[in-house]
Design a protein around this motif. Structure first.
Motif, PDB file in Angstrom:
ATOM      1  N   HIS A 133      41.010  -0.018  37.731  1.00  0.00           N
ATOM      2  CA  HIS A 133      42.338   0.354  38.234  1.00  0.00           C
ATOM      3  C   HIS A 133      42.302   0.104  39.748  1.00  0.00           C
ATOM      4  O   HIS A 133      41.237  -0.203  40.301  1.00  0.00           O
ATOM      5  CB  HIS A 133      42.726   1.778  37.824  1.00  0.00           C
ATOM      6  CG  HIS A 133      41.794   2.875  38.255  1.00  0.00           C
ATOM      7  ND1 HIS A 133      41.380   3.061  39.555  1.00  0.00           N
ATOM      8  CD2 HIS A 133      41.172   3.855  37.542  1.00  0.00           C
ATOM      9  CE1 HIS A 133      40.579   4.100  39.628  1.00  0.00           C
ATOM     10  NE2 HIS A 133      40.418   4.587  38.417  1.00  0.00           N
ATOM     11  N   LYS A 158      44.269  -3.263  36.406  1.00  0.00           N
ATOM     12  CA  LYS A 158      45.204  -2.423  35.646  1.00  0.00           C
ATOM     13  C   LYS A 158      46.321  -1.890  36.539  1.00  0.00           C
ATOM     14  O   LYS A 158      46.080  -1.450  37.651  1.00  0.00           O
ATOM     15  CB  LYS A 158      44.445  -1.264  35.004  1.00  0.00           C
ATOM     16  CG  LYS A 158      43.492  -1.740  33.926  1.00  0.00           C
ATOM     17  CD  LYS A 158      42.792  -0.600  33.229  1.00  0.00           C
ATOM     18  CE  LYS A 158      41.779   0.066  34.086  1.00  0.00           C
ATOM     19  NZ  LYS A 158      40.847   0.925  33.318  1.00  0.00           N
ATOM     20  N   ASP A 159      47.529  -1.948  36.016  1.00  0.00           N
ATOM     21  CA  ASP A 159      48.703  -1.539  36.795  1.00  0.00           C
ATOM     22  C   ASP A 159      49.865  -1.425  35.815  1.00  0.00           C
ATOM     23  O   ASP A 159      49.679  -1.596  34.609  1.00  0.00           O
ATOM     24  CB  ASP A 159      48.999  -2.624  37.845  1.00  0.00           C
ATOM     25  CG  ASP A 159      49.666  -2.026  39.084  1.00  0.00           C
ATOM     26  OD1 ASP A 159      50.345  -1.000  38.951  1.00  0.00           O
ATOM     27  OD2 ASP A 159      49.503  -2.603  40.179  1.00  0.00           O
ATOM     28  N   ARG A 160      51.091  -1.165  36.347  1.00  0.00           N
ATOM     29  CA  ARG A 160      52.263  -1.193  35.463  1.00  0.00           C
ATOM     30  C   ARG A 160      52.297  -2.539  34.732  1.00  0.00           C
ATOM     31  O   ARG A 160      52.453  -2.601  33.536  1.00  0.00           O
ATOM     32  CB  ARG A 160      53.548  -0.976  36.291  1.00  0.00           C
ATOM     33  CG  ARG A 160      54.833  -1.370  35.558  1.00  0.00           C
ATOM     34  CD  ARG A 160      55.059  -0.467  34.343  1.00  0.00           C
ATOM     35  NE  ARG A 160      56.137  -0.882  33.489  1.00  0.00           N
ATOM     36  CZ  ARG A 160      55.989  -1.541  32.342  1.00  0.00           C
ATOM     37  NH1 ARG A 160      54.782  -1.923  31.935  1.00  0.00           N
ATOM     38  NH2 ARG A 160      57.028  -1.807  31.586  1.00  0.00           N
ATOM     39  N   THR A 211      49.745  -5.115  34.279  1.00  0.00           N
ATOM     40  CA  THR A 211      48.329  -5.471  34.472  1.00  0.00           C
ATOM     41  C   THR A 211      48.180  -6.971  34.675  1.00  0.00           C
ATOM     42  O   THR A 211      48.835  -7.770  34.012  1.00  0.00           O
ATOM     43  CB  THR A 211      47.535  -4.976  33.249  1.00  0.00           C
ATOM     44  OG1 THR A 211      47.524  -3.547  33.300  1.00  0.00           O
ATOM     45  CG2 THR A 211      46.097  -5.489  33.252  1.00  0.00           C
ATOM     46  N   ASN A 240      54.258   1.075  29.158  1.00  0.00           N
ATOM     47  CA  ASN A 240      55.278   1.929  29.774  1.00  0.00           C
ATOM     48  C   ASN A 240      54.606   3.057  30.553  1.00  0.00           C
ATOM     49  O   ASN A 240      53.401   3.293  30.385  1.00  0.00           O
ATOM     50  CB  ASN A 240      56.195   2.492  28.682  1.00  0.00           C
ATOM     51  CG  ASN A 240      55.410   3.352  27.705  1.00  0.00           C
ATOM     52  OD1 ASN A 240      55.106   4.510  28.006  1.00  0.00           O
ATOM     53  ND2 ASN A 240      55.005   2.800  26.568  1.00  0.00           N
ATOM     54  N   PRO A 241      55.393   3.761  31.388  1.00  0.00           N
ATOM     55  CA  PRO A 241      54.794   4.800  32.250  1.00  0.00           C
ATOM     56  C   PRO A 241      54.184   5.971  31.475  1.00  0.00           C
ATOM     57  O   PRO A 241      53.439   6.759  32.049  1.00  0.00           O
ATOM     58  CB  PRO A 241      55.965   5.283  33.101  1.00  0.00           C
ATOM     59  CG  PRO A 241      56.977   4.200  33.032  1.00  0.00           C
ATOM     60  CD  PRO A 241      56.819   3.554  31.695  1.00  0.00           C
ATOM     61  N   MET A 285      51.882   5.694  29.628  1.00  0.00           N
ATOM     62  CA  MET A 285      50.446   5.382  29.582  1.00  0.00           C
ATOM     63  C   MET A 285      49.718   5.803  30.852  1.00  0.00           C
ATOM     64  O   MET A 285      48.498   5.677  30.940  1.00  0.00           O
ATOM     65  CB  MET A 285      50.260   3.885  29.338  1.00  0.00           C
ATOM     66  CG  MET A 285      50.837   3.456  28.006  1.00  0.00           C
ATOM     67  SD  MET A 285      50.907   1.688  27.844  1.00  0.00           S
ATOM     68  CE  MET A 285      49.189   1.321  27.504  1.00  0.00           C
ATOM     69  N   ALA A 286      50.480   6.282  31.837  1.00  0.00           N
ATOM     70  CA  ALA A 286      49.853   6.806  33.051  1.00  0.00           C
ATOM     71  C   ALA A 286      49.339   8.206  32.741  1.00  0.00           C
ATOM     72  O   ALA A 286      49.909   9.220  33.142  1.00  0.00           O
ATOM     73  CB  ALA A 286      50.866   6.819  34.187  1.00  0.00           C
ATOM     74  N   THR A 287      48.279   8.273  31.953  1.00  0.00           N
ATOM     75  CA  THR A 287      47.707   9.543  31.500  1.00  0.00           C
ATOM     76  C   THR A 287      46.214   9.344  31.279  1.00  0.00           C
ATOM     77  O   THR A 287      45.798   8.250  30.861  1.00  0.00           O
ATOM     78  CB  THR A 287      48.428  10.020  30.207  1.00  0.00           C
ATOM     79  OG1 THR A 287      47.815  11.207  29.727  1.00  0.00           O
ATOM     80  CG2 THR A 287      48.372   8.980  29.094  1.00  0.00           C
ATOM     81  N   GLY A 288      45.431  10.363  31.606  1.00  0.00           N
ATOM     82  CA  GLY A 288      43.970  10.252  31.574  1.00  0.00           C
ATOM     83  C   GLY A 288      43.460   9.710  30.246  1.00  0.00           C
ATOM     84  O   GLY A 288      43.870  10.178  29.177  1.00  0.00           O
ATOM     85  N   GLY A 289      42.616   8.717  30.308  1.00  0.00           N
ATOM     86  CA  GLY A 289      41.978   8.197  29.098  1.00  0.00           C
ATOM     87  C   GLY A 289      42.576   6.913  28.575  1.00  0.00           C
ATOM     88  O   GLY A 289      41.969   6.263  27.718  1.00  0.00           O
ATOM     89  N   SER A 290      43.766   6.517  29.076  1.00  0.00           N
ATOM     90  CA  SER A 290      44.317   5.281  28.487  1.00  0.00           C
ATOM     91  C   SER A 290      43.487   4.066  28.864  1.00  0.00           C
ATOM     92  O   SER A 290      43.430   3.101  28.098  1.00  0.00           O
ATOM     93  CB  SER A 290      45.792   5.032  28.770  1.00  0.00           C
ATOM     94  OG  SER A 290      46.268   5.728  29.824  1.00  0.00           O
ATOM     95  N   GLY A 291      42.839   4.105  30.016  1.00  0.00           N
ATOM     96  CA  GLY A 291      41.962   2.991  30.389  1.00  0.00           C
ATOM     97  C   GLY A 291      40.738   2.909  29.483  1.00  0.00           C
ATOM     98  O   GLY A 291      40.243   1.812  29.176  1.00  0.00           O
ATOM     99  N   ASP A 292      40.228   4.076  29.040  1.00  0.00           N
ATOM    100  CA  ASP A 292      39.065   4.089  28.135  1.00  0.00           C
ATOM    101  C   ASP A 292      39.406   3.381  26.817  1.00  0.00           C
ATOM    102  O   ASP A 292      38.576   2.680  26.229  1.00  0.00           O
ATOM    103  CB  ASP A 292      38.638   5.536  27.836  1.00  0.00           C
ATOM    104  CG  ASP A 292      38.423   6.329  29.124  1.00  0.00           C
ATOM    105  OD1 ASP A 292      38.062   5.710  30.140  1.00  0.00           O
ATOM    106  OD2 ASP A 292      38.645   7.554  29.107  1.00  0.00           O
ATOM    107  N   HIS A 331      47.186  -3.183  23.843  1.00  0.00           N
ATOM    108  CA  HIS A 331      47.135  -1.868  24.489  1.00  0.00           C
ATOM    109  C   HIS A 331      48.542  -1.423  24.912  1.00  0.00           C
ATOM    110  O   HIS A 331      48.980  -0.312  24.606  1.00  0.00           O
ATOM    111  CB  HIS A 331      46.203  -2.004  25.709  1.00  0.00           C
ATOM    112  CG  HIS A 331      45.949  -0.751  26.472  1.00  0.00           C
ATOM    113  ND1 HIS A 331      46.350  -0.599  27.782  1.00  0.00           N
ATOM    114  CD2 HIS A 331      45.305   0.398  26.151  1.00  0.00           C
ATOM    115  CE1 HIS A 331      45.967   0.594  28.223  1.00  0.00           C
ATOM    116  NE2 HIS A 331      45.328   1.222  27.250  1.00  0.00           N
TER     117      HIS A 331
END
Ligand SMILES: NC(=O)C1=CN([C@@H]2O[C@H](COP(=O)(O)OP(=O)(O)OC[C@H]3O[C@@H](n4cnc5c(N)ncnc54)[C@H](OP(=O)(O)O)[C@@H]3O)[C@@H](O)[C@H]2O)[C@@H](O)CC1
Ligand SMILES: Nc1ncnc2c1ncn2[C@@H]1O[C@H](COP(=O)(O)OP(=O)(O)O)[C@@H](O)[C@H]1O
Ligand SMILES: [K+]
Length: 505
Positions: free
Chosen positions: A371, A406-408, A410, A426-427, A429-436, A463
């Motif tokens: 990120h 990673k971004d709005r 990516t 979408n926004p 996905m701005a939540t802990g763990g979505s990158g994992d 994703h």
């Protein structure tokens, strides 16, 4: 889908006029027609205030005004009375508009004195791709006024004050709820500093020359559904779990076992044949309960100090791994043994960032999924996201790696410096763990013999699509990272159906 610069779009426009037997006036008519149809079908307003500049963006506005009036809407048009110079096509369309008695034309400076009715939509056709420099004080005041009123606001082609290709010098920019972009995405729509002004972007096909589009080179693309359909391969009938690869996720530490679970659930839902999690033992029971499909290998007690290397495995390393010195040593030693592409995320990137020399240890064609903050730790700070992208290109080339920034929207940057922007997601996905989850998805695709480039493109698209599906089910607010692997099934079904639709009658 190719992203062109403003200059290339102008050339495309001219090529179309020269080679396809359409005049520039007809092209403007077509563009305005597509916009007017969009307004009539998508917008609830009865009346429109249409602000028009002196170039072809204004010309579009005049033609839209005429068409919407004919469709029965109440139309007021605002122009600059102090500037009587127009582009040829704008002049012709203004003349046509003046011939309609039901449309009032005002000086834009009068707007603040006019009574604004609540259901009016505001259309910005002031400047488009020809905008340069900064706005005059009168225009700055107009934009400030328009930005301050509550209304549905739509920009034609580009919000006034933005440039198509990057940051503009303008002090003020029209803030749109929707942007009706003619034929192409513009690069500035895809970066946070500029994209924020565009609202929802709608691409309207105005029939510019497919021949020009095909023959003109670019190094920047939007990941379109058709790109993804070409990459995707359905499963074979006579296959077994060995066909779909072995994934090892090296992830999790005391307090961050959830990261390993999310990556593992994503990897099994993306179709990997066998998934193993290398994690410290403190996480075993929760991991085996939360994801019984995955196997476990112990790397330590509460953090990783002993990583297992085997040939023939695809590795995804980093989510929740921790950065204890034992973990650092184990990971860096492990990197030296690997000579095929791997996926590196989160703490794996943070460990690499501790020393520039570590970058040399990364196997060629590996995928790094930072990120923006992780990117900064790896490659240094940058003044804005456009500069960041240039730094990413240099480093992707230098180290022979794929950077998934990673971004709005990516960005995937390849070692050849090609950039792919992903527009799914979408926004929520701005939540802990979505990158994992993304790490699990991309690692599973790499294990299924997609190339690094294919795994990155298909992975970020899947994703984002899973995020869109999850938001539909749960709302953006209530979306949690654990929803994403659950949504993958519906996304794969859709992808498979579209794949078969293309190949069968
Ligand atoms: N894509 C396509 O194929 C098609 C594109 N079409 C449309 O054409 C648009 C592009 O049109 P365009 O080239 O005339 O530019 P546009 O945005 O109207 O601006 C130029 C005018 O603004 C002025 N101006 C500039 N900056 C300024 C400033 N800071 N402050 C004040 N003035 C400023 C500039 O003045 P100048 O600098 O020349 O003195 C000139 O008068 C495109 O966005 C789309 O809407 C469709 O019609 C058909 C198919
Ligand atoms: N506003 C947004 N719109 C679309 N996708 C987003 C948005 N915010 C975050 N994402 C996506 O969510 C993921 C977040 O990853 P990351 O920051 O690594 O999360 P974590 O470390 O909590 O797993 C990235 O894939 C990013 O592209
Ligand atoms: K505009």
């Amino acid at each position: 889908m190719k992203i062109f610069t403003a200059e290339q779009i102008r050339a495309c426009d001219q090529w179309t006029v020269q080679h396809e037997q359409v005049s520039s006036l007809m092209l403007m008519e077509k563009a305005a027609g597509r916009c007017a149809d969009w307004f009539a079908s998508q917008i609830k307003s009865e009346r429109f205030w249409i602000f028009c500049g002196n170039g072809n963006n204004g010309g579009d506005g005049f033609a839209i005004a005429r068409m919407l009036y004919r469709k029965g809407f109440d139309i007021d048009v605002f122009i600059d009375f102090k500037n009587p110079e127009y582009s040829e096509d704008a002049r012709i369309n203004l003349q046509k508009l003046k011939e309609i008695s039901g449309v009032d034309i005002h000086d834009f400076r009068q707007v603040s004195e006019m009574k604004f009715k609540q259901d009016t939509s505001i259309v910005d056709a002031i400047f488009g791709s020809g905008f340069h420099g900064s706005l005059s004080l009168d225009y700055q005041k107009l934009i400030a006024f328009l930005n301050s009123i509550q209304a549905n606001k739509v920009s034609i082609d580009i919000p006034t004050g933005l440039s198509a290709d990057g940051l503009s010098d303008s002090e003020s920019v029209f803030i749109a709820d929707h942007t009706l972009s003619l034929q192409f995405w513009k690069k500035s729509f895809l970066h946070p500093e500029t994209g924020n002004f565009c609202g929802k972007v709608h691409i309207l096909d105005i029939g510019l020359s497919p021949e020009f589009i095909q023959k003109t080179d670019t190094s920047q693309y939007i990941i379109s559904d058709s790109t993804v359909q070409k990459i995707y391969r359905p499963r074979e009938q006579f296959s077994h779990k060995g066909t779909y690869g072995k994934v090892h996720l090296i992830a999790g530490s005391y307090g961050k076992i959830g990261a390993a679970i999310l990556a593992a659930r994503a990897a099994v839902r993306t179709g990997a044949g066998l998934v193993t999690v290398q994690a410290p033992e403190c996480g075993f029971s929760i991991l085996q309960t939360a994801c019984p499909e995955a196997m476990m290998l112990s790397t330590g007690n509460i953090f990783s100090e002993n990583l297992h290397y085997e040939e023939g495995i695809t590795y995804g390393i980093g989510p929740g791994l921790g950065t204890e010195s034992e973990t650092q040593n184990a990971f860096l030693e492990f990197l030296k043994k690997i000579n095929k592409p791997i996926v590196l995320d989160a703490d794996a990137l943070n460990i690499i960032a501790l020393d520039n020399a570590h970058l040399e240890l990364i196997p060629k064609n590996s995928l790094l999924t930072p990120h923006p903050k992780e990117f900064e730790r790896l490659f240094g700070t940058s003044a804005n996201s456009f500069k960041r992208l240039e730094i990413a290109k240099e480093n992707a080339e230098k180290f022979g790696i794929f950077i998934v920034l990673k971004d709005r929207y990516t960005q995937i940057i390849t070692p050849k410096k090609t950039v792919y922007y992903n527009i799914t997601g979408n926004p929520g996905m701005a939540t802990g763990g979505s990158g994992d989850v993304l790490t699990g998805i991309i690692t599973a695709l790499l294990a299924q013999k997609y190339s690094s480039e294919e795994a990155a493109i298909l992975g970020v698209w899947l994703h984002g699509k899973a995020g869109d599906d999850a938001a539909k089910m749960n709302s953006e607010e209530a979306l949690i990272a654990g929803d994403l692997p659950e949504s993958l099934g519906r996304v794969f079904n859709e992808l498979k159906n579209s794949h078969y639709k293309k190949t069968t009658k």
